[in-house]
Design an enzyme around this catalytic site. Structure first.
Site, PDB file in Angstrom:
ATOM      1  N   SER A 178       0.828  -1.213   0.000  1.00  0.00           N
ATOM      2  CA  SER A 178       0.000   0.000   0.000  1.00  0.00           C
ATOM      3  C   SER A 178       0.861   1.261   0.000  1.00  0.00           C
ATOM      4  O   SER A 178       1.849   1.361   0.737  1.00  0.00           O
ATOM      5  CB  SER A 178      -0.894   0.008   1.240  1.00  0.00           C
ATOM      6  N   SER A 198      -0.542   4.121   0.821  1.00  0.00           N
ATOM      7  CA  SER A 198      -1.235   5.061   1.715  1.00  0.00           C
ATOM      8  C   SER A 198      -0.390   5.527   2.902  1.00  0.00           C
ATOM      9  O   SER A 198      -0.431   6.714   3.249  1.00  0.00           O
ATOM     10  CB  SER A 198      -2.556   4.461   2.189  1.00  0.00           C
ATOM     11  N   THR A 222      -9.712  -0.669   2.022  1.00  0.00           N
ATOM     12  CA  THR A 222      -9.492  -1.050   0.627  1.00  0.00           C
ATOM     13  C   THR A 222      -9.906  -2.508   0.438  1.00  0.00           C
ATOM     14  O   THR A 222     -10.470  -3.139   1.337  1.00  0.00           O
ATOM     15  CB  THR A 222      -8.034  -0.735   0.206  1.00  0.00           C
ATOM     16  N   LYS A 250     -14.524  -2.975   1.332  1.00  0.00           N
ATOM     17  CA  LYS A 250     -15.308  -1.736   1.173  1.00  0.00           C
ATOM     18  C   LYS A 250     -16.807  -1.945   1.413  1.00  0.00           C
ATOM     19  O   LYS A 250     -17.484  -1.035   1.875  1.00  0.00           O
ATOM     20  CB  LYS A 250     -15.077  -1.131  -0.218  1.00  0.00           C
ATOM     21  N   ASN A 286     -14.816   3.782   1.843  1.00  0.00           N
ATOM     22  CA  ASN A 286     -13.343   3.682   1.826  1.00  0.00           C
ATOM     23  C   ASN A 286     -12.710   4.499   2.952  1.00  0.00           C
ATOM     24  O   ASN A 286     -11.490   4.503   3.093  1.00  0.00           O
ATOM     25  CB  ASN A 286     -12.767   4.080   0.461  1.00  0.00           C
ATOM     26  N   GLY A 320     -16.462  -1.081 -17.233  1.00  0.00           N
ATOM     27  CA  GLY A 320     -16.572  -1.792 -15.960  1.00  0.00           C
ATOM     28  C   GLY A 320     -17.782  -1.316 -15.177  1.00  0.00           C
ATOM     29  O   GLY A 320     -18.206  -0.154 -15.316  1.00  0.00           O
ATOM     30  N   GLY A 327     -18.214  -2.418 -11.653  1.00  0.00           N
ATOM     31  CA  GLY A 327     -17.991  -2.933 -10.303  1.00  0.00           C
ATOM     32  C   GLY A 327     -18.031  -1.818  -9.272  1.00  0.00           C
ATOM     33  O   GLY A 327     -18.608  -0.743  -9.498  1.00  0.00           O
ATOM     34  N   GLY A 337      -4.178   5.663 -12.505  1.00  0.00           N
ATOM     35  CA  GLY A 337      -4.986   6.177 -11.409  1.00  0.00           C
ATOM     36  C   GLY A 337      -4.207   6.628 -10.185  1.00  0.00           C
ATOM     37  O   GLY A 337      -4.795   6.788  -9.103  1.00  0.00           O
TER      38      GLY A 337
HETATM   39  P1  NDP Z   1     -14.685  -5.012  -9.072  1.00  0.00           P
HETATM   40  O1  NDP Z   1     -14.160  -6.397  -8.850  1.00  0.00           O
HETATM   41  O2  NDP Z   1     -15.803  -4.514  -8.236  1.00  0.00           O
HETATM   42  O3  NDP Z   1     -15.189  -4.885 -10.609  1.00  0.00           O
HETATM   43  C1  NDP Z   1     -14.374  -5.347 -11.651  1.00  0.00           C
HETATM   44  C2  NDP Z   1     -14.975  -4.933 -12.992  1.00  0.00           C
HETATM   45  O4  NDP Z   1     -14.014  -5.264 -14.003  1.00  0.00           O
HETATM   46  C3  NDP Z   1     -16.272  -5.658 -13.357  1.00  0.00           C
HETATM   47  O5  NDP Z   1     -17.088  -4.748 -14.070  1.00  0.00           O
HETATM   48  C4  NDP Z   1     -15.773  -6.793 -14.279  1.00  0.00           C
HETATM   49  O6  NDP Z   1     -16.744  -7.191 -15.244  1.00  0.00           O
HETATM   50  C5  NDP Z   1     -14.639  -6.097 -14.996  1.00  0.00           C
HETATM   51  N1  NDP Z   1     -13.587  -6.994 -15.505  1.00  0.00           N
HETATM   52  C6  NDP Z   1     -12.751  -7.778 -14.795  1.00  0.00           C
HETATM   53  N2  NDP Z   1     -11.868  -8.397 -15.618  1.00  0.00           N
HETATM   54  C7  NDP Z   1     -12.158  -7.992 -16.877  1.00  0.00           C
HETATM   55  C8  NDP Z   1     -11.605  -8.272 -18.160  1.00  0.00           C
HETATM   56  N3  NDP Z   1     -10.572  -9.096 -18.302  1.00  0.00           N
HETATM   57  N4  NDP Z   1     -12.140  -7.663 -19.245  1.00  0.00           N
HETATM   58  C9  NDP Z   1     -13.186  -6.805 -19.103  1.00  0.00           C
HETATM   59  N5  NDP Z   1     -13.767  -6.507 -17.918  1.00  0.00           N
HETATM   60  C10 NDP Z   1     -13.251  -7.089 -16.819  1.00  0.00           C
HETATM   61  O7  NDP Z   1     -13.407  -4.056  -8.997  1.00  0.00           O
HETATM   62  P2  NDP Z   1     -13.373  -2.506  -8.568  1.00  0.00           P
HETATM   63  O8  NDP Z   1     -14.490  -1.837  -9.285  1.00  0.00           O
HETATM   64  O9  NDP Z   1     -13.303  -2.387  -7.096  1.00  0.00           O
HETATM   65  O10 NDP Z   1     -11.951  -2.026  -9.121  1.00  0.00           O
HETATM   66  C11 NDP Z   1     -11.737  -1.804 -10.515  1.00  0.00           C
HETATM   67  C12 NDP Z   1     -10.354  -1.193 -10.725  1.00  0.00           C
HETATM   68  O11 NDP Z   1     -10.290   0.111 -10.162  1.00  0.00           O
HETATM   69  C13 NDP Z   1      -9.211  -1.990 -10.106  1.00  0.00           C
HETATM   70  O12 NDP Z   1      -8.145  -1.997 -11.029  1.00  0.00           O
HETATM   71  C14 NDP Z   1      -8.840  -1.156  -8.877  1.00  0.00           C
HETATM   72  O13 NDP Z   1      -7.486  -1.310  -8.525  1.00  0.00           O
HETATM   73  C15 NDP Z   1      -9.096   0.252  -9.404  1.00  0.00           C
HETATM   74  N6  NDP Z   1      -9.304   1.270  -8.349  1.00  0.00           N
HETATM   75  C16 NDP Z   1      -8.423   2.321  -8.271  1.00  0.00           C
HETATM   76  C17 NDP Z   1      -8.578   3.319  -7.321  1.00  0.00           C
HETATM   77  C18 NDP Z   1      -7.610   4.458  -7.271  1.00  0.00           C
HETATM   78  O14 NDP Z   1      -7.583   5.186  -6.257  1.00  0.00           O
HETATM   79  N7  NDP Z   1      -6.815   4.697  -8.302  1.00  0.00           N
HETATM   80  C19 NDP Z   1      -9.693   3.273  -6.352  1.00  0.00           C
HETATM   81  C20 NDP Z   1     -10.595   2.141  -6.536  1.00  0.00           C
HETATM   82  C21 NDP Z   1     -10.381   1.175  -7.494  1.00  0.00           C
HETATM   83  P3  NDP Z   1     -17.941  -8.220 -14.880  1.00  0.00           P
HETATM   84  O15 NDP Z   1     -18.994  -7.398 -14.174  1.00  0.00           O
HETATM   85  O16 NDP Z   1     -18.397  -8.713 -16.196  1.00  0.00           O
HETATM   86  O17 NDP Z   1     -17.325  -9.290 -14.016  1.00  0.00           O
END
Ligand code: NDP
Length: 289
Positions: free
Chosen positions: A18, A20, A65, A69, A90, A130, A132, A242
């Site tokens: 991390s 942080s 993290t 979350k 967070n 995405g 998520g 990011g």
């Molecule tokens: P989640 O696990 O909640 O969601 C993941 C998403 O990615 C889903 O929509 C999933 O699709 C999609 N996905 C995963 N693998 C693939 C692939 N190979 N091809 C296409 N789509 C894919 O993750 P988070 O939303 O929590 O995190 C997403 C990203 O954001 C991470 O990389 C995380 O590190 C980054 N992040 C960065 C932050 C920063 O401060 N810079 C803060 C928070 C997050 P499906 O729904 O179809 O499974």
């Protein structure tokens, strides 16, 4: 000032790499705050008990993290509007006996785009990849700035459509599959998938990227992520990771805890230097705060 410094930290699993503690250490030094901040590796089954123990022992605040979350929502006695909307926390802050939950991810992204990259969101066409937790955290703050259009493309189309419906009160957005993205270039493409963590690129048509398109990968690492490298090869105006969002969301957490807003530019520069010239640019990509 005397006595032990106020205790803060980040709970995650894994959390060993991390950034942080480094970021908050610089914020505390720069603002003269007497506080300590450390990373705690906490597994999912232990999360609630460890967080309660941290606060019961006098701890003042936590960043949360992956993978905690969602669990942190249930721990808070009170949630901010943005945490409620994101359904994810967070940042936890103790006020007396009460623990308040917030989500600073969205404001972190918006501030990085606006203040560091000088990107104007209002009136622009935005595509988020995405659906998520990260997309849920950033959608509200982006929609509040009235983009001309906002599309959410996801591998599982239903999740994108459900998110667009959930956030309808904040503004119009559309949930799509990658194949339906179309061939008109966007002004801003935000990769909020976790594909970069495994070096993959979401299956986005190249035509979505034009010479004016800014591409932003929420993931970051010591080198350019797969998405950043790919976007550059498609001829985008600019592609960034990011890291700036990480620093800006941390600054907002720091403000919630201490009531003091730290400067971020030199912290971001220090992180980039630490990573070796450009954080856009080598090996591991991080999923951690
Ligand atoms: P989640 O696990 O909640 O969601 C993941 C998403 O990615 C889903 O929509 C999933 O699709 C999609 N996905 C995963 N693998 C693939 C692939 N190979 N091809 C296409 N789509 C894919 O993750 P988070 O939303 O929590 O995190 C997403 C990203 O954001 C991470 O990389 C995380 O590190 C980054 N992040 C960065 C932050 C920063 O401060 N810079 C803060 C928070 C997050 P499906 O729904 O179809 O499974």
């Amino acid at each position: 000032m005397s006595g032990a410094p106020d205790q803060y930290g980040v709970f995650g699993h894994p959390v060993g790499h991390s950034l942080s503690p480094f970021i908050h250490g610089l914020f505390a030094r720069d603002t003269g705050q007497q506080m300590s901040y450390r990373a705690y590796d906490v597994s999912a089954p232990d999360f609630v008990a460890r967080a309660r123990a941290f606060f019961a022992a006098g701890g003042r605040g936590l960043n949360i993290t992956l993978p905690h979350k969602l669990a942190a929502v249930g721990l808070a006695h009170q949630l901010s509007e943005r945490a409620t909307r994101a359904a994810a926390v967070n940042t936890l802050a103790r006020h007396g006996d009460e623990i308040r939950g917030d989500n600073t991810d969205g404001v972190g992204l918006v501030r990085d785009l606006r203040d560091n990259l000088h990107f104007v969101i209002s009136g622009r066409r935005i595509l988020i990849l995405g659906a998520g937790g990260a997309t849920r955290g950033v959608l509200g703050p982006l929609l509040e700035l009235a983009p001309a259009a906002l599309a959410i493309a996801n591998r599982t189309v239903e999740r994108a459509a459900a998110l667009a419906a959930d956030f309808a009160a904040c503004g119009a957005s559309e949930g799509l599959g990658f194949a339906q993205v179309g061939k008109v270039a966007f002004d801003l493409i935000i990769n909020a998938t976790s594909a970069s963590l495994s070096g993959e690129i979401p299956p986005l048509p190249k035509e979505a990227i034009g010479p004016h398109t800014v591409c932003y990968d929420l993931a970051y690492g010591r080198s350019a992520t797969a998405f950043v490298t790919w976007a550059r090869s498609c001829g985008c105006a600019r592609a960034v990771s990011g890291l700036g969002m990480l620093v800006e969301q941390a600054a907002e957490s720091f403000y919630l805890w201490r009531g003091v807003r730290p400067q971020t530019a030199h912290v971001l520069a220090a992180l980039r230097e630490r990573a070796g010239a450009s954080a856009e640019g080598a090996s591991s990509v991080s999923s951690r705060s």
